[in-house]
Design a protein around this motif. Structure first.
Motif, PDB file in Angstrom:
ATOM      1  N   GLN A  36       0.828  -1.205   0.000  1.00 34.24           N
ATOM      2  CA  GLN A  36       0.000   0.000   0.000  1.00 34.24           C
ATOM      3  C   GLN A  36       0.868   1.262   0.000  1.00 34.24           C
ATOM      4  OE1 GLN A  36      -3.168  -0.075  -0.501  1.00 34.24           O
ATOM      5  NE2 GLN A  36      -3.347  -2.301  -0.300  1.00 34.24           N
ATOM      6  N   LEU A  37       1.986   1.225   0.712  1.00 28.84           N
ATOM      7  CA  LEU A  37       2.897   2.367   0.745  1.00 28.84           C
ATOM      8  C   LEU A  37       3.486   2.626  -0.645  1.00 28.84           C
ATOM      9  CD1 LEU A  37       4.524   4.508   2.295  1.00 28.84           C
ATOM     10  CD2 LEU A  37       6.222   2.719   2.797  1.00 28.84           C
ATOM     11  N   LYS A  38       3.922   1.571  -1.318  1.00 27.05           N
ATOM     12  CA  LYS A  38       4.483   1.723  -2.664  1.00 27.05           C
ATOM     13  C   LYS A  38       3.430   2.243  -3.636  1.00 27.05           C
ATOM     14  CE  LYS A  38       7.063  -0.690  -6.285  1.00 27.05           C
ATOM     15  NZ  LYS A  38       6.315  -0.041  -7.381  1.00 27.05           N
ATOM     16  N   LEU A  39       2.213   1.713  -3.517  1.00 27.53           N
ATOM     17  CA  LEU A  39       1.124   2.136  -4.399  1.00 27.53           C
ATOM     18  C   LEU A  39       0.856   3.629  -4.226  1.00 27.53           C
ATOM     19  CD1 LEU A  39      -0.999   1.055  -6.428  1.00 27.53           C
ATOM     20  CD2 LEU A  39      -2.529   0.705  -4.486  1.00 27.53           C
ATOM     21  N   ARG A  40       0.810   4.070  -2.981  1.00 24.96           N
ATOM     22  CA  ARG A  40       0.550   5.494  -2.724  1.00 24.96           C
ATOM     23  C   ARG A  40       1.702   6.357  -3.202  1.00 24.96           C
ATOM     24  NH1 ARG A  40       0.495   9.763   1.180  1.00 24.96           N
ATOM     25  NH2 ARG A  40      -1.554  10.806   1.127  1.00 24.96           N
ATOM     26  N   ASN A  41       2.931   5.917  -2.939  1.00 26.54           N
ATOM     27  CA  ASN A  41       4.092   6.698  -3.376  1.00 26.54           C
ATOM     28  C   ASN A  41       4.155   6.818  -4.897  1.00 26.54           C
ATOM     29  OD1 ASN A  41       4.864   7.119  -0.745  1.00 26.54           O
ATOM     30  ND2 ASN A  41       6.457   5.552  -0.740  1.00 26.54           N
ATOM     31  N   LYS A  52      -0.331  17.715  -0.507  1.00 22.13           N
ATOM     32  CA  LYS A  52       0.599  18.519  -1.305  1.00 22.13           C
ATOM     33  C   LYS A  52       2.038  18.314  -0.846  1.00 22.13           C
ATOM     34  CE  LYS A  52      -2.404  22.152  -3.050  1.00 22.13           C
ATOM     35  NZ  LYS A  52      -2.593  23.625  -3.233  1.00 22.13           N
ATOM     36  N   GLN A  53       2.234  18.214   0.470  1.00 15.32           N
ATOM     37  CA  GLN A  53       3.582  17.954   0.991  1.00 15.32           C
ATOM     38  C   GLN A  53       4.112  16.630   0.460  1.00 15.32           C
ATOM     39  OE1 GLN A  53       4.531  17.826   5.465  1.00 15.32           O
ATOM     40  NE2 GLN A  53       4.460  15.672   4.900  1.00 15.32           N
ATOM     41  N   ASP A  54       3.280  15.597   0.494  1.00 11.25           N
ATOM     42  CA  ASP A  54       3.699  14.273   0.033  1.00 11.25           C
ATOM     43  C   ASP A  54       3.996  14.266  -1.464  1.00 11.25           C
ATOM     44  OD1 ASP A  54       3.477  13.310   2.575  1.00 11.25           O
ATOM     45  OD2 ASP A  54       1.591  12.242   2.271  1.00 11.25           O
ATOM     46  N   ILE A  55       3.185  15.010  -2.244  1.00 14.97           N
ATOM     47  CA  ILE A  55       3.424  15.076  -3.687  1.00 14.97           C
ATOM     48  C   ILE A  55       4.745  15.782  -3.977  1.00 14.97           C
ATOM     49  CG2 ILE A  55       2.597  16.076  -5.857  1.00 14.97           C
ATOM     50  CD1 ILE A  55      -0.253  15.617  -4.858  1.00 14.97           C
ATOM     51  N   GLN A  56       5.033  16.834  -3.229  1.00 12.99           N
ATOM     52  CA  GLN A  56       6.289  17.557  -3.430  1.00 12.99           C
ATOM     53  C   GLN A  56       7.491  16.658  -3.159  1.00 12.99           C
ATOM     54  OE1 GLN A  56       5.510  20.818  -0.752  1.00 12.99           O
ATOM     55  NE2 GLN A  56       5.056  22.233  -2.431  1.00 12.99           N
ATOM     56  N   TYR A  57       7.383  15.812  -2.125  1.00 13.40           N
ATOM     57  CA  TYR A  57       8.470  14.885  -1.803  1.00 13.40           C
ATOM     58  C   TYR A  57       8.439  13.634  -2.677  1.00 13.40           C
ATOM     59  CZ  TYR A  57       9.959  17.381   2.412  1.00 13.40           C
ATOM     60  OH  TYR A  57      10.471  18.304   3.285  1.00 13.40           O
ATOM     61  N   GLY A  58       7.290  13.361  -3.284  1.00 13.83           N
ATOM     62  CA  GLY A  58       7.153  12.151  -4.090  1.00 13.83           C
ATOM     63  C   GLY A  58       7.092  10.907  -3.235  1.00 13.83           C
ATOM     64  N   ALA A  59       6.712  11.062  -1.967  1.00 15.67           N
ATOM     65  CA  ALA A  59       6.647   9.919  -1.051  1.00 15.67           C
ATOM     66  C   ALA A  59       5.806  10.285   0.167  1.00 15.67           C
ATOM     67  CB  ALA A  59       8.044   9.504  -0.598  1.00 15.67           C
ATOM     68  N   THR A  60       5.205   9.274   0.779  1.00 16.46           N
ATOM     69  CA  THR A  60       4.408   9.449   1.990  1.00 16.46           C
ATOM     70  C   THR A  60       5.344   9.719   3.165  1.00 16.46           C
ATOM     71  OG1 THR A  60       2.778   7.895   1.100  1.00 16.46           O
ATOM     72  CG2 THR A  60       2.664   8.369   3.458  1.00 16.46           C
ATOM     73  N   GLN A  61       5.200  10.882   3.782  1.00 14.58           N
ATOM     74  CA  GLN A  61       6.130  11.308   4.829  1.00 14.58           C
ATOM     75  C   GLN A  61       5.753  10.828   6.226  1.00 14.58           C
ATOM     76  OE1 GLN A  61       9.113  13.194   4.043  1.00 14.58           O
ATOM     77  NE2 GLN A  61       8.352  12.211   2.192  1.00 14.58           N
ATOM     78  N   ASN A  62       4.524  10.360   6.393  1.00 16.08           N
ATOM     79  CA  ASN A  62       4.059   9.975   7.724  1.00 16.08           C
ATOM     80  C   ASN A  62       3.517   8.554   7.705  1.00 16.08           C
ATOM     81  OD1 ASN A  62       3.332  13.040   7.139  1.00 16.08           O
ATOM     82  ND2 ASN A  62       3.864  12.882   9.299  1.00 16.08           N
ATOM     83  N   GLY A  63       3.855   7.785   8.735  1.00 18.82           N
ATOM     84  CA  GLY A  63       3.367   6.415   8.820  1.00 18.82           C
ATOM     85  C   GLY A  63       4.336   5.522   9.560  1.00 18.82           C
ATOM     86  N   CYS A  64       3.996   4.253   9.655  1.00 18.33           N
ATOM     87  CA  CYS A  64       4.815   3.295  10.411  1.00 18.33           C
ATOM     88  C   CYS A  64       6.187   3.061   9.791  1.00 18.33           C
ATOM     89  CB  CYS A  64       4.060   1.961  10.524  1.00 18.33           C
ATOM     90  SG  CYS A  64       2.754   1.994  11.777  1.00 18.33           S
ATOM     91  N   HIS A  65       6.357   3.434   8.535  1.00 15.57           N
ATOM     92  CA  HIS A  65       7.668   3.311   7.901  1.00 15.57           C
ATOM     93  C   HIS A  65       8.630   4.391   8.380  1.00 15.57           C
ATOM     94  CE1 HIS A  65       5.242   6.086   5.652  1.00 15.57           C
ATOM     95  NE2 HIS A  65       6.278   6.546   4.997  1.00 15.57           N
ATOM     96  N   ARG A  66       8.119   5.338   9.204  1.00 18.92           N
ATOM     97  CA  ARG A  66       8.955   6.407   9.739  1.00 18.92           C
ATOM     98  C   ARG A  66       8.926   6.455  11.267  1.00 18.92           C
ATOM     99  NH1 ARG A  66       9.931  10.386   5.706  1.00 18.92           N
ATOM    100  NH2 ARG A  66      10.326   9.240   3.775  1.00 18.92           N
ATOM    101  N   ASP A  67       8.354   5.449  11.917  1.00 19.88           N
ATOM    102  CA  ASP A  67       8.291   5.507  13.376  1.00 19.88           C
ATOM    103  C   ASP A  67       9.645   5.165  13.992  1.00 19.88           C
ATOM    104  OD1 ASP A  67       8.327   2.753  13.131  1.00 19.88           O
ATOM    105  OD2 ASP A  67       6.246   2.469  13.742  1.00 19.88           O
ATOM    106  N   ASP A  68       9.757   5.342  15.288  1.00 20.99           N
ATOM    107  CA  ASP A  68      11.047   5.204  15.962  1.00 20.99           C
ATOM    108  C   ASP A  68      10.809   4.762  17.405  1.00 20.99           C
ATOM    109  OD1 ASP A  68      13.761   5.307  16.478  1.00 20.99           O
ATOM    110  OD2 ASP A  68      13.943   7.484  16.295  1.00 20.99           O
ATOM    111  N   LEU A  69      11.873   4.347  18.066  1.00 17.46           N
ATOM    112  CA  LEU A  69      11.838   4.000  19.483  1.00 17.46           C
ATOM    113  C   LEU A  69      12.871   4.831  20.226  1.00 17.46           C
ATOM    114  CD1 LEU A  69      11.776   0.082  19.367  1.00 17.46           C
ATOM    115  CD2 LEU A  69       9.819   1.612  19.573  1.00 17.46           C
ATOM    116  N   ARG A  70      12.545   5.201  21.457  1.00 18.79           N
ATOM    117  CA  ARG A  70      13.519   5.841  22.334  1.00 18.79           C
ATOM    118  C   ARG A  70      13.620   5.010  23.604  1.00 18.79           C
ATOM    119  NH1 ARG A  70      11.458  10.982  23.452  1.00 18.79           N
ATOM    120  NH2 ARG A  70      12.592  11.880  21.696  1.00 18.79           N
TER     121      ARG A  70
END
Length: 365
Positions: free
Chosen positions: A155-160, A244-262
């Motif tokens: 789904q991430l690839k499809l959206r990107n 619009k932000q995502d289109i400018q970057y050509g990729a989905t900027q928010n989601g589990c593919h960008r999460d992190d642990l501290r």
């Protein structure tokens, strides 16, 4: 679960070899680059149908067309035969001569937890290392997670891909009403939420058990916290506002593919405020906690792989680590020197010497 035998053909530096393992402790000794870690890597592939290092084509012995790993694994009520055969074009996996059509049906049948000096990189190599820790653990714990993770990546690839297509319409009034984007975004949001929910539940359990393991291993009472850092809300409107932000970057900027642990110790960040020794204790404690969770969920002890870990620990922490590993667990250790391993580990151990891709069982003097 215990690995009774392991056979390798054209795997890394092994043309053909077979070894019979002890159900308790096994130690492989040899020089650097002799092929010790390759043994552990082959067992890892039997568990997760993938290497933790590289692609299948890079594992095949030079000038060969395929590699094959086969193993007999005993459970409390049966013995199964696992086979993985990979060429440069694909992979085939079987259990008891029956081919598994989906890798998700194969993954997690043999559970392993691997400890290595590189574990400390979880604090040094960025968020991707932490997501990898979560995902590889959940692959073994939850069969549905494998399918859901693969769907999330799809789904991430499809959206990107569609975002890139929409770049030419960035200033168009039609953008907010693009029906295809709305459908794709909704499916992505649903998939993202499922991954988030499973990761969140696992992190909660991991934190609880890691606290206990850190105290047992280090002897220091500390408050260990694992913070789950996300940059999204599980809501379609959240993503629509960022179109619009995502289109400018050509990729989905928010989601589990960008999460992190501290990771925090008594409120202090392990990455910035704790010593390398403390970081190593936490990395080991995390793996011990994962082994404990696997045992509880699967009702079978995982196979424990210790890749030259003892060289990083003093005798006191070696003994603590061994005592913490449940004696129902099969343990496979690699080392360059038996002197680096305490006597407690050598007792009742089966020792193998590796020299130029030849493995021989050795008697301890």
């Amino acid at each position: 679960m215990k690995i009774n035998s392991l056979s390798l053909t054209n795997f890394r530096n092994y043309k053909k070899t077979t070894i019979n393992l002890s159900p308790s402790i096994n130690i492989f000794i040899g020089d650097n680059a002799a092929g010790k870690t390759n043994i552990l890597e082959s067992i890892y592939v039997l568990s997760l149908a993938r290497s933790y290092k590289t692609k299948d084509k890079d594992i095949i012995l030079y000038d060969s067309q395929f590699y094959k790993i086969s193993s007999k694994v005993s459970y409390y009520d049966r013995e199964d035969e696992f086979v993985v055969i990979a060429t440069k074009d694909g992979k085939r996996v079987t259990i008891n001569n029956v081919e598994e059509k989906k890798l998700s049906d194969f993954i997690g049948k043999l559970n392993v937890v691997m400890f290595s000096p590189e574990d400390i990189f979880i604090f040094k190599n960025g968020p991707q290392e932490k997501r990898k820790l979560l995902d590889l653990s959940l692959f073994q714990l939850d069969k549905t997670y494998v399918d859901e993770f693969n769907n999330f990546r799809k789904q991430l690839k499809l959206r990107n891909d569609y975002l890139k297509y929409l770049y030419s319409k960035l200033d168009s009034d039609e953008l907010n009403d693009d029906e295809m984007l709305n459908v794709i975004t909704k499916e992505f949001s649903i998939s993202n939420e499922r991954i988030y929910d499973k990761r969140k539940k696992f992190i909660t359990k991991l934190e609880e058990i890691t606290n206990d393991k850190y105290f047992e291993l280090s002897g220091e009472k500390a408050n260990i916290k694992i913070e789950y850092l996300i940059n999204f809300e599980n809501d379609v409107e959240f993503y629509k506002k960022r179109t619009k932000q995502d289109i400018q970057y050509g990729a989905t900027q928010n989601g589990c593919h960008r999460d992190d642990l501290r990771f925090l110790k008594n409120g202090q960040d392990f990455e910035t405020s704790c010593s390398q020794g403390e970081q190593r204790m936490l990395a080991l404690s995390l793996k011990l906690a994962i082994a404990e969770i696997l045992k509880r969920v699967k009702r079978e002890s995982p196979v424990v792989l210790l890749d030259d870990v003892f060289s990083e620990l003093d005798k006191n922490h070696q003994n603590r680590l061994l005592l913490m590993l449940d004696r129902t667990m099969q343990i496979i250790i690699t080392t360059t020197d038996l002197q680096k391993i305490g006597r407690n580990a050598l007792n009742n151990a089966k020792v193998f010497t590796i020299n130029h891709a030849t493995i021989r069982e050795t008697q301890i003097v």
